[in-house]
Design a protein around this motif. Structure first.
Motif, PDB file in Angstrom:
ATOM      1  N   MET A 182     -18.670  16.980 -21.144  1.00  0.00           N
ATOM      2  CA  MET A 182     -18.158  18.251 -20.611  1.00  0.00           C
ATOM      3  C   MET A 182     -18.071  19.296 -21.723  1.00  0.00           C
ATOM      4  O   MET A 182     -18.504  20.444 -21.543  1.00  0.00           O
ATOM      5  CB  MET A 182     -16.787  18.032 -19.979  1.00  0.00           C
ATOM      6  CG  MET A 182     -16.188  19.285 -19.350  1.00  0.00           C
ATOM      7  SD  MET A 182     -14.593  18.964 -18.591  1.00  0.00           S
ATOM      8  CE  MET A 182     -13.602  18.601 -20.047  1.00  0.00           C
ATOM      9  N   ILE A 183     -17.547  18.892 -22.891  1.00  0.00           N
ATOM     10  CA  ILE A 183     -17.420  19.830 -24.017  1.00  0.00           C
ATOM     11  C   ILE A 183     -18.790  20.327 -24.454  1.00  0.00           C
ATOM     12  O   ILE A 183     -19.004  21.534 -24.648  1.00  0.00           O
ATOM     13  CB  ILE A 183     -16.678  19.160 -25.188  1.00  0.00           C
ATOM     14  CG1 ILE A 183     -15.225  18.863 -24.800  1.00  0.00           C
ATOM     15  CG2 ILE A 183     -16.731  20.035 -26.435  1.00  0.00           C
ATOM     16  CD1 ILE A 183     -14.466  18.032 -25.806  1.00  0.00           C
ATOM     17  N   ASN A 184     -19.749  19.389 -24.609  1.00  0.00           N
ATOM     18  CA  ASN A 184     -21.078  19.787 -25.076  1.00  0.00           C
ATOM     19  C   ASN A 184     -21.847  20.543 -24.007  1.00  0.00           C
ATOM     20  O   ASN A 184     -22.705  21.364 -24.338  1.00  0.00           O
ATOM     21  CB  ASN A 184     -21.850  18.547 -25.532  1.00  0.00           C
ATOM     22  CG  ASN A 184     -21.409  18.072 -26.904  1.00  0.00           C
ATOM     23  OD1 ASN A 184     -21.871  18.551 -27.924  1.00  0.00           O
ATOM     24  ND2 ASN A 184     -20.478  17.126 -26.925  1.00  0.00           N
ATOM     25  N   LEU A 189     -23.981  25.957 -22.608  1.00  0.00           N
ATOM     26  CA  LEU A 189     -23.954  27.198 -21.825  1.00  0.00           C
ATOM     27  C   LEU A 189     -23.646  28.403 -22.708  1.00  0.00           C
ATOM     28  O   LEU A 189     -24.121  29.510 -22.443  1.00  0.00           O
ATOM     29  CB  LEU A 189     -22.922  27.094 -20.706  1.00  0.00           C
ATOM     30  CG  LEU A 189     -23.226  26.068 -19.602  1.00  0.00           C
ATOM     31  CD1 LEU A 189     -22.067  25.986 -18.620  1.00  0.00           C
ATOM     32  CD2 LEU A 189     -24.516  26.423 -18.878  1.00  0.00           C
ATOM     33  N   MET A 190     -22.874  28.172 -23.770  1.00  0.00           N
ATOM     34  CA  MET A 190     -22.500  29.270 -24.668  1.00  0.00           C
ATOM     35  C   MET A 190     -23.594  29.579 -25.682  1.00  0.00           C
ATOM     36  O   MET A 190     -23.807  30.735 -26.040  1.00  0.00           O
ATOM     37  CB  MET A 190     -21.197  28.926 -25.386  1.00  0.00           C
ATOM     38  CG  MET A 190     -19.986  28.819 -24.473  1.00  0.00           C
ATOM     39  SD  MET A 190     -18.510  28.226 -25.325  1.00  0.00           S
ATOM     40  CE  MET A 190     -18.198  29.572 -26.468  1.00  0.00           C
ATOM     41  N   THR A 191     -24.290  28.527 -26.161  1.00  0.00           N
ATOM     42  CA  THR A 191     -25.251  28.717 -27.263  1.00  0.00           C
ATOM     43  C   THR A 191     -26.715  28.640 -26.836  1.00  0.00           C
ATOM     44  O   THR A 191     -27.580  29.134 -27.545  1.00  0.00           O
ATOM     45  CB  THR A 191     -25.018  27.662 -28.347  1.00  0.00           C
ATOM     46  OG1 THR A 191     -25.274  26.345 -27.805  1.00  0.00           O
ATOM     47  CG2 THR A 191     -23.589  27.706 -28.861  1.00  0.00           C
ATOM     48  N   LYS A 192     -26.994  27.978 -25.678  1.00  0.00           N
ATOM     49  CA  LYS A 192     -28.367  27.739 -25.214  1.00  0.00           C
ATOM     50  C   LYS A 192     -29.177  26.920 -26.221  1.00  0.00           C
ATOM     51  O   LYS A 192     -30.405  26.991 -26.245  1.00  0.00           O
ATOM     52  CB  LYS A 192     -29.096  29.069 -24.925  1.00  0.00           C
ATOM     53  CG  LYS A 192     -28.390  29.979 -23.944  1.00  0.00           C
ATOM     54  CD  LYS A 192     -28.198  29.314 -22.596  1.00  0.00           C
ATOM     55  CE  LYS A 192     -27.492  30.238 -21.620  1.00  0.00           C
ATOM     56  NZ  LYS A 192     -27.238  29.579 -20.319  1.00  0.00           N
ATOM     57  N   ARG A 374     -18.461  20.449 -34.626  1.00  0.00           N
ATOM     58  CA  ARG A 374     -18.183  21.081 -35.924  1.00  0.00           C
ATOM     59  C   ARG A 374     -19.249  22.117 -36.266  1.00  0.00           C
ATOM     60  O   ARG A 374     -18.932  23.190 -36.790  1.00  0.00           O
ATOM     61  CB  ARG A 374     -18.123  20.016 -37.013  1.00  0.00           C
ATOM     62  CG  ARG A 374     -17.840  20.596 -38.393  1.00  0.00           C
ATOM     63  CD  ARG A 374     -17.805  19.531 -39.455  1.00  0.00           C
ATOM     64  NE  ARG A 374     -17.674  20.131 -40.778  1.00  0.00           N
ATOM     65  CZ  ARG A 374     -17.631  19.435 -41.899  1.00  0.00           C
ATOM     66  NH1 ARG A 374     -17.715  18.128 -41.872  1.00  0.00           N
ATOM     67  NH2 ARG A 374     -17.515  20.057 -43.056  1.00  0.00           N
ATOM     68  N   ASN A 375     -20.526  21.796 -35.976  1.00  0.00           N
ATOM     69  CA  ASN A 375     -21.593  22.769 -36.232  1.00  0.00           C
ATOM     70  C   ASN A 375     -21.358  24.048 -35.453  1.00  0.00           C
ATOM     71  O   ASN A 375     -21.563  25.154 -35.973  1.00  0.00           O
ATOM     72  CB  ASN A 375     -22.951  22.169 -35.847  1.00  0.00           C
ATOM     73  CG  ASN A 375     -23.421  21.124 -36.832  1.00  0.00           C
ATOM     74  OD1 ASN A 375     -22.862  20.990 -37.922  1.00  0.00           O
ATOM     75  ND2 ASN A 375     -24.437  20.377 -36.469  1.00  0.00           N
ATOM     76  N   TYR A 376     -20.912  23.902 -34.181  1.00  0.00           N
ATOM     77  CA  TYR A 376     -20.652  25.094 -33.384  1.00  0.00           C
ATOM     78  C   TYR A 376     -19.500  25.900 -33.980  1.00  0.00           C
ATOM     79  O   TYR A 376     -19.572  27.131 -34.065  1.00  0.00           O
ATOM     80  CB  TYR A 376     -20.321  24.715 -31.941  1.00  0.00           C
ATOM     81  CG  TYR A 376     -19.863  25.897 -31.131  1.00  0.00           C
ATOM     82  CD1 TYR A 376     -20.782  26.834 -30.661  1.00  0.00           C
ATOM     83  CD2 TYR A 376     -18.519  26.108 -30.870  1.00  0.00           C
ATOM     84  CE1 TYR A 376     -20.366  27.944 -29.944  1.00  0.00           C
ATOM     85  CE2 TYR A 376     -18.095  27.205 -30.151  1.00  0.00           C
ATOM     86  CZ  TYR A 376     -19.024  28.120 -29.681  1.00  0.00           C
ATOM     87  OH  TYR A 376     -18.615  29.222 -28.993  1.00  0.00           O
ATOM     88  N   ILE A 377     -18.443  25.185 -34.395  1.00  0.00           N
ATOM     89  CA  ILE A 377     -17.296  25.882 -34.988  1.00  0.00           C
ATOM     90  C   ILE A 377     -17.716  26.618 -36.257  1.00  0.00           C
ATOM     91  O   ILE A 377     -17.324  27.766 -36.497  1.00  0.00           O
ATOM     92  CB  ILE A 377     -16.158  24.889 -35.281  1.00  0.00           C
ATOM     93  CG1 ILE A 377     -15.576  24.370 -33.953  1.00  0.00           C
ATOM     94  CG2 ILE A 377     -15.056  25.537 -36.113  1.00  0.00           C
ATOM     95  CD1 ILE A 377     -14.604  23.224 -34.113  1.00  0.00           C
ATOM     96  N   ASP A 378     -18.560  25.963 -37.092  1.00  0.00           N
ATOM     97  CA  ASP A 378     -19.042  26.601 -38.326  1.00  0.00           C
ATOM     98  C   ASP A 378     -19.852  27.856 -37.996  1.00  0.00           C
ATOM     99  O   ASP A 378     -19.697  28.900 -38.643  1.00  0.00           O
ATOM    100  CB  ASP A 378     -19.905  25.626 -39.130  1.00  0.00           C
ATOM    101  CG  ASP A 378     -19.073  24.526 -39.770  1.00  0.00           C
ATOM    102  OD1 ASP A 378     -17.830  24.706 -39.862  1.00  0.00           O
ATOM    103  OD2 ASP A 378     -19.643  23.497 -40.160  1.00  0.00           O
ATOM    104  N   ILE A 379     -20.733  27.727 -36.979  1.00  0.00           N
ATOM    105  CA  ILE A 379     -21.540  28.887 -36.574  1.00  0.00           C
ATOM    106  C   ILE A 379     -20.640  30.001 -36.045  1.00  0.00           C
ATOM    107  O   ILE A 379     -20.836  31.185 -36.341  1.00  0.00           O
ATOM    108  CB  ILE A 379     -22.577  28.476 -35.515  1.00  0.00           C
ATOM    109  CG1 ILE A 379     -23.624  27.547 -36.145  1.00  0.00           C
ATOM    110  CG2 ILE A 379     -23.257  29.702 -34.904  1.00  0.00           C
ATOM    111  CD1 ILE A 379     -24.554  26.928 -35.131  1.00  0.00           C
TER     112      ILE A 379
END
Length: 593
Positions: A182-184, A189-192, A374-379
C-alpha cells in the motif's frame, strides 16, 4: 528448605520432559517403494520392506507416479492408561497421505480436500489402549516430482504451540507485505517511478510463495484447493523472475551493465517459457518425463543467482550504497537457493527448511521496502531543498531587479532635476522678468532636452527594430563625453531591423556592460560585436580593463541581472575575465525565424 525448593523448581522441566518421553510408545517402522502405484493393502505382506527410524530421511529422488508404503508397528507401553499421539510427516507438500487403521482410512495432502490439523506438519491422530500394539499402514504419494520425507511421533501440545507460532508469524509477514504494498503503491502514484511497480509485483509473488511454502494457504486460506504442488513450483519460478527484474532495475543494469541485463531478461524469458510448456504438458500429455524440465529450470535458476550476485559485486564501483543493499538482500537468497539446488541433486544431505524461506522473504521485503521509502524521502528532501534554493534565487532576482530599477529611477530623477528642473525654474524667472522672447527660446531648448533624455532612456527607433542605429546613436553620444576611453561597434550580417522581443533588453544590456567597463574596469577600449547566424544571434562585448578573478569575485547584481534576462529568452550567457587583462562577455540568443 528454600534451597531444596529452588533445586526442585530447576529440575521440574527435566522431570516433565522425562515423563513426556516415557509417554511415547515403542515403534518400529519400515518402507517400500511402489514404483508404479499398483499395490493394494492386501499385497503388502508379500513385499520387501526396508527399516527406518524416526527423523530418518527417506529420499527416493525424482519420481514419476510412484508411491511409498510405510508400516508402523506401535505399542503402548503404559499398562494403566491409553495413549494419544500424532504420527507426523515433515513434508507439507506431499500430494496425498493415506493412513490405514484397520477398516478406517484417513487421507490428507495437497491433492485432497482434507487438511492436516496442524500447519507445521501433516499429522494423523493415533489412539492406543493400555498395553495395545497395532500396525498402521501409510501410503505416501507425490506425482511427477522429487519426493523425500521423514516421520516422528509428537504430542498434541507441542504441535499446537509450533503451529500457533507459525500461523502467527506467517500472518504477520503477509500483513506487513500488504502494508508495504500500500505504501509503495502510494509512492508510485506520487512519483510514477516504475521501480515501485516491480517491487509491488515481486512482493505479491513473495507473499503467495510464502503462503504456499509454509502450508498457510492450504491450512488457513484454501483448504479444498487441490493444486498447491504445482502452484508452489510455478509461483516460486514467477517469484524469482520478478525478483530478477526488480534487482536488475534496482541496480540499473540496463544503463551500467547492459550485457548482464540482457542475460537476466533472456533467463527470465526462458523460465517463463518453461512454465508455459510444463502447464501445457500437464494438461495434454501427463506421461511426459518432467525430470528434464525440472533440471533445466534449476540450472536457469542457479545461473540467474550467479549473474545477479556478480552484477551486485561490480555495481559496488558504480553506486556503492545501492550495491551493498542488493548484496545484503541477496546473500541469504543465494545461500537458500544454492542449498535447495544442491539438496535436490543430492549433493548435500539437507537444505534449509521452509521457515528459513519465510524469514529470508520477510527480511528482503522489509529491506527493500525500507530502501525504496528512504530513497523517496531523500528525493523529497532534496526537492524541498531545491525549492528553497529556487525561492531564494527568485528573491535575489527580485532584489537585483529592484536595485536596477531604483538606480535607473535615480538616474532619471538626477537628469530631470539637473536639466529639466533648473530650466523650468529659469523659464519662470524669465516670465517674471517679462522677458518673453528669451523664455520662449528656453522652452524650445527644454523640449529638445526632453527628447534627448527620452532617446537616452529608450530610443524611439527600437520600436521599429533598429537596434544597430540605436546603439550607434548612443555610443556616439557617449564617446563625445569620454576623454580616456573609446567605444567601438561592429556588426556582421546583422540586419538593420529585427523583430525580436529581446531587442529592448539587449539595448539596456549593452549600456550596462559599457557602464561596468568604464566605471569598474577603467577600460580604455570597449568593443561591441553583433553577429547573425542562421539559427541564432551572437553578441560579444570586449574590454581591456582591470578584469577580475571569476573564482574569487561574485558577478554582482548587474551581471546576474543580465544573465537572468538572457536565460529568460532561452539564451546562453558566458563571461571570461583575467585580472589586469580585461573581460569578454558572449551572449547567444536563438532566432525565432
Amino acid at each position: 528448605m528454600r534451597i531444596i525448593y529452588f533445586i526442585s523448581f530447576l529440575l521440574l522441566p527435566c522431570f516433565l520432559h522425562a515423563q513426556a518421553i516415557n509417554q511415547f510408545p515403542e515403534v518400529s517402522s519400515s518402507y517400500a517403494v511402489d514404483s508404479h502405484s499398483t499395490w493394494h493393502l492386501a499385497d503388502l505382506k508379500q513385499k520387501e520392506f526396508q527399516a527406518f527410524k524416526q527423523n530418518d530421511k527417506v529420499n527416493i529422488g525424482y519420481n514419476k507416479n510412484a508411491a511409498v508404503w510405510c508400516a508402523f508397528k506401535i505399542k503402548n507401553t503404559q499398562l494403566s492408561k491409553g495413549l494419544k499421539t500424532w504420527l507426523c510427516f515433515n513434508n507439507n507438500h506431499i500430494d496425498s497421505l493415506s493412513l490405514y487403521d484397520g477398516k478406517e482410512i484417513k487421507t490428507i495432502g495437497d491433492r485432497t480436500d482434507a487438511r492436516s490439523p496442524f500447519i507445521e506438519t501433516l499429522a494423523f491422530e493415533l489412539n492406543l489402549q493400555p498395553g495395545e500394539e497395532k500396525i498402521f499402514w501409510v501410503r505416501v504419494k507425490k506425482e511427477t516430482s522429487f519426493l523425500d520425507f521423514s516421520y516422528s511421533l509428537e504430542n498434541q501440545s507441542y504441535l499446537e504451540r509450533k503451529s500457533s507460532r507459525k500461523t502467527a508469524l506467517t500472518s504477520f509477514f503477509i500483513g506487513i507485505v500488504f502494508l508495504l504494498l500500500m505504501i509503495n503503491g502510494i509512492l508510485f502514484l506520487m512519483t510514477k517511478n516504475r521501480l515501485y511497480v516491480y517491487y509491488i509485483g515481486y512482493s505479491i509473488l513473495t507473499a503467495f510463495y510464502t503462503a504456499i511454502t509454509t502450508n498457510f494457504a492450504k491450512h488457513v486460506l484454501f483448504p479444498e484447493f487441490r493444486f498447491f504442488s504445482e502452484g508452489r513450483v510455478y509461483t516460486g519460478a514467477l517469484w524469482y523472475i520478478a525478483l530478477s527484474i526488480f534487482l536488475g532495475h534496482f541496480l540499473k543494469l540496463k544503463e551500467n551493465q547492459p550485457l548482464k541485463h540482457k542475460l537476466i531478461i533472456v533467463l527470465g524469458a526462458l523460465n517463463f517459457l518453461l512454465i508455459l510448456v510444463s502447464i501445457l504438458l500437464l494438461v495434454f500429455y501427463r506421461d511426459f518425463e518432467f525430470r528434464y524440465i525440472f533440471v533445466l529450470g534449476y540450472i536457469i535458476f542457479l545461473a540467474s543467482i550467479v549473474i545477479l550476485f556478480w552484477s551486485a559485486l561490480i555495481h559496488l564501483k558504480i553506486e556503492k550504497t545501492q550495491a551493498i543493499y542488493a548484496l545484503m538482500a541477496f546473500a541469504p537468497q543465494l545461500v537458500w537457493g544454492a542449498c535447495l539446488i544442491l539438496k535436490t541433486f543430492e549433493i548435500i544431505p539437507q537444505s534449509l527448511g521452509d521457515n528459513w524461506m519465510l524469514f529470508i522473504s520477510l527480511y528482503e521485503v522489509f529491506l527493500f521496502g525500507y530502501v525504496l521509502s528512504r530513497n523517496y524521502i531523500d528525493i523529497f528532501l532534496k526537492n524541498n531543498e531545491l525549492m528553497q534554493q529556487v525561492i531564494f534565487e527568485k528573491e535575489t532576482s527580485l532584489r537585483a531587479i529592484s536595485e536596477v530599477q531604483l538606480r535607473e529611477r535615480r538616474n532619471i530623477a538626477n537628469i530631470i532635476h539637473d536639466n529639466v528642473g533648473s530650466k523650468i525654474a529659469h523659464i519662470i524667472h524669465l516670465f517674471d522678468m517679462k522677458n518673453t522672447k528669451l523664455a520662449k527660446h528656453t522652452i524650445t531648448e527644454l523640449a529638445a532636452d526632453i527628447r534627448e533624455i527620452s532617446h537616452k532612456i529608450l530610443p524611439k527607433a527600437l520600436d521599429e527594430g533598429a537596434l544597430i542605429s540605436s546603439l550607434q546613436s548612443q555610443i556616439s553620444s557617449l564617446n563625445a563625453g569620454l576623454t580616456n576611453a573609446k567605444i567601438e561597434l561592429f556588426h556582421y550580417d546583422f540586419p538593420d531591423r529585427i523583430d525580436e522581443k529581446w531587442i529592448y533588453d539587449l539595448y539596456l544590456i549593452a549600456l550596462e556592460v559599457i557602464n561596468n567597463a568604464i566605471k569598474h574596469g577603467n577600460a580604455e577600449l570597449i568593443t561591441l560585436e553583433l553577429y547573425k547566424y542562421p539559427k541564432n544571434y551572437h553578441f560579444q562585448f570586449t574590454d581591456d580593463g582591470l578584469g577580475f578573478d571569476l573564482h574569487k569575485t561574485s558577478k554582482g547584481f548587474g551581471l546576474e541581472n543580465i544573465e537572468k534576462r538572457v536565460n529568460y529568452y532561452k539564451g546562453n550567457f558566458e563571461i571570461s575575465s583575467v585580472k589586469n587583462e580585461g573581460t569578454i562577455i558572449q551572449i547567444n540568443i536563438p532566432s525565432n525565424r
